[in-house]
Design a protein around this motif. Structure first.
Motif, short mmCIF file in Angstrom:
data_model
loop_
_atom_site.label_atom_id
_atom_site.label_comp_id
_atom_site.label_asym_id
_atom_site.label_seq_id
_atom_site.Cartn_x
_atom_site.Cartn_y
_atom_site.Cartn_z
N ASP A 236 -5.83 9.47 -2.40
CA ASP A 236 -5.44 10.04 -1.11
C ASP A 236 -6.51 9.82 -0.05
OD1 ASP A 236 -3.24 10.96 -2.53
OD2 ASP A 236 -3.77 13.07 -2.37
N ARG A 237 -7.74 10.20 -0.41
CA ARG A 237 -8.84 10.10 0.56
C ARG A 237 -9.07 8.64 0.98
NH1 ARG A 237 -12.66 11.82 -2.46
NH2 ARG A 237 -11.97 13.97 -2.35
N ALA A 238 -9.15 7.74 0.01
CA ALA A 238 -9.42 6.34 0.32
C ALA A 238 -8.28 5.71 1.13
CB ALA A 238 -9.64 5.55 -0.98
N TRP A 239 -7.06 5.98 0.73
CA TRP A 239 -5.91 5.36 1.39
C TRP A 239 -5.74 5.89 2.81
CZ3 TRP A 239 -0.77 6.73 2.91
CH2 TRP A 239 0.07 5.61 3.15
N ILE A 240 -5.84 7.20 2.98
CA ILE A 240 -5.68 7.79 4.32
C ILE A 240 -6.78 7.30 5.25
CG2 ILE A 240 -5.83 9.96 5.63
CD1 ILE A 240 -3.07 9.46 4.41
N GLY B 254 0.82 -1.21 0.00
CA GLY B 254 0.00 0.00 0.00
C GLY B 254 0.85 1.26 0.00
N GLY B 255 1.95 1.22 0.74
CA GLY B 255 2.86 2.37 0.74
C GLY B 255 3.49 2.60 -0.62
N GLN B 256 3.81 1.52 -1.31
CA GLN B 256 4.37 1.64 -2.67
C GLN B 256 3.34 2.24 -3.62
OE1 GLN B 256 5.50 -2.49 -3.08
NE2 GLN B 256 7.62 -2.08 -2.44
N LEU B 257 2.08 1.84 -3.47
CA LEU B 257 1.02 2.45 -4.27
C LEU B 257 0.91 3.94 -3.97
CD1 LEU B 257 -1.85 -0.21 -4.05
CD2 LEU B 257 -0.66 0.53 -6.13
N ALA B 258 0.98 4.30 -2.69
CA ALA B 258 0.89 5.72 -2.31
C ALA B 258 2.04 6.52 -2.92
CB ALA B 258 0.88 5.86 -0.79
N GLU B 259 3.22 5.95 -2.92
CA GLU B 259 4.37 6.64 -3.52
C GLU B 259 4.13 6.93 -5.00
OE1 GLU B 259 8.54 5.58 -1.93
OE2 GLU B 259 7.37 3.72 -1.73
N ARG B 260 3.45 6.03 -5.69
CA ARG B 260 3.23 6.17 -7.13
C ARG B 260 1.96 6.94 -7.49
NH1 ARG B 260 4.44 0.58 -7.03
NH2 ARG B 260 2.24 0.12 -7.39
N GLN B 261 0.88 6.77 -6.69
CA GLN B 261 -0.43 7.22 -7.15
C GLN B 261 -1.05 8.36 -6.35
OE1 GLN B 261 -1.36 2.69 -8.38
NE2 GLN B 261 -3.16 3.90 -7.97
N ALA B 262 -0.43 8.74 -5.24
CA ALA B 262 -1.03 9.79 -4.41
C ALA B 262 -0.97 11.14 -5.12
CB ALA B 262 -0.33 9.86 -3.07
N GLY B 263 -1.96 11.96 -4.81
CA GLY B 263 -1.98 13.32 -5.35
C GLY B 263 -1.14 14.28 -4.52
N LYS B 264 -1.19 14.12 -3.21
CA LYS B 264 -0.46 15.03 -2.31
C LYS B 264 0.92 14.48 -1.98
CE LYS B 264 -4.31 16.78 0.49
NZ LYS B 264 -4.81 16.77 1.87
N GLN B 265 1.86 15.38 -1.85
CA GLN B 265 3.22 14.99 -1.46
C GLN B 265 3.22 14.36 -0.06
OE1 GLN B 265 6.03 15.08 -3.44
NE2 GLN B 265 6.91 13.87 -1.78
N ALA C 261 4.19 9.71 3.32
CA ALA C 261 3.70 8.74 4.29
C ALA C 261 3.86 7.32 3.73
CB ALA C 261 2.24 9.01 4.65
N GLY C 262 3.55 7.15 2.46
CA GLY C 262 3.72 5.84 1.82
C GLY C 262 5.16 5.37 1.88
N LYS C 263 6.09 6.27 1.60
CA LYS C 263 7.51 5.92 1.65
C LYS C 263 7.92 5.52 3.06
CE LYS C 263 12.10 7.52 0.63
NZ LYS C 263 13.03 8.55 0.34
N LYS C 264 7.46 6.27 4.05
CA LYS C 264 7.78 5.96 5.46
C LYS C 264 7.22 4.60 5.84
CE LYS C 264 7.81 7.81 10.09
NZ LYS C 264 9.11 7.21 10.29
N PHE C 265 6.00 4.31 5.41
CA PHE C 265 5.38 3.03 5.74
C PHE C 265 6.17 1.87 5.13
CE2 PHE C 265 0.74 4.44 6.71
CZ PHE C 265 1.21 5.38 7.61
N VAL C 266 6.62 2.05 3.89
CA VAL C 266 7.41 1.00 3.25
C VAL C 266 8.68 0.74 4.07
CG1 VAL C 266 8.82 0.43 1.22
CG2 VAL C 266 6.53 1.39 0.92
N GLU C 267 9.38 1.79 4.43
CA GLU C 267 10.63 1.63 5.19
C GLU C 267 10.38 1.00 6.56
OE1 GLU C 267 12.11 5.64 5.28
OE2 GLU C 267 12.73 5.57 3.16
N ASP C 268 9.42 1.55 7.29
CA ASP C 268 9.19 1.08 8.67
C ASP C 268 8.63 -0.34 8.70
OD1 ASP C 268 10.10 3.54 9.51
OD2 ASP C 268 8.13 4.31 10.09
N HIS C 269 7.68 -0.65 7.83
CA HIS C 269 7.08 -1.99 7.86
C HIS C 269 8.04 -3.04 7.30
CE1 HIS C 269 3.14 -1.27 9.59
NE2 HIS C 269 3.19 -0.09 9.00
#
Length: 175
Positions: A120-124, A54-65, A70-78
């Motif tokens: 963004d809305r759905a993922w957050i 999901g974090g990888q998807l956020a890195e690629r598909q999110a509208g907001k930086q 957050a997606g990048k942080k989740f990938v690293e931490d998880h």
């Protein structure tokens, strides 16, 4: 004479116990892991896999930086949390699945079909719910788990999950 025979038999019995314990020590059975601890390891592993994807998807598909970050942080931490979990599971001889649960995979497919603000809305929203649920899952393991290794994993993961929840709640509220 009878006393001497009793002492001899006792000494032989003690020697036999010592010898047998030395022989079987090299063939120790894997440590016992409760069903709850196994379920925790499997569930937490699948959660980590889902968070990474999901974090990888956020890195690629999110509208907001902020969502991409957050997606990048989740990938690293998880990824880090899962490496620790896999070491404990291996030590305790617990087999882990190779992918998220069916429900998690379906949720990931729903996210993959979205982009920009809709993503963004759905993922957050999902991350807020998922991280609240995960905190409850961690608390349950900490309070009622059996394995000290597994309970320590839950304890160590809790501040990371709390930080993630705070992050997605702040994004959700527009801060």
């Amino acid at each position: 004479m009878l006393r001497w025979l009793i002492v001899l038999v006792a000494a032989l019995a003690a020697a036999l116990v010592a010898a047998l314990s030395g022989v079987t020590a090299g063939y120790a059975a894997p440590p016992h892991v409760s069903d709850q601890d196994k379920a925790f390891l499997i569930g937490a592993h699948q959660d980590n896999l889902a968070e990474i994807q999901g974090g990888q998807l956020a890195e690629r598909q999110a509208g907001k930086q902020s969502v991409r970050d957050a997606g990048k942080k989740f990938v690293e931490d998880h990824t880090s949390l899962d490496e620790q979990l896999k070491r404990v599971a291996e030590k305790l001889s617990v087999d882990l699945p190779s992918r998220p649960s069916e429900e998690q995979q379906a949720e990931l497919r729903r996210f993959a079909a979205k982009g920009g603000t809709e993503f963004d809305r759905a993922w957050i929203d999902a991350q807020v719910k998922d991280h609240r649920d995960t905190l409850n899952f961690l608390d349950k393991e900490i309070s009622t788990g059996s394995s000290p290794d597994v309970k320590n994993l839950a304890h160590d993961a809790k501040p990371v999950v709390r930080e993630h929840l705070n992050l997605v709640e702040s994004i959700q509220s527009g801060e």
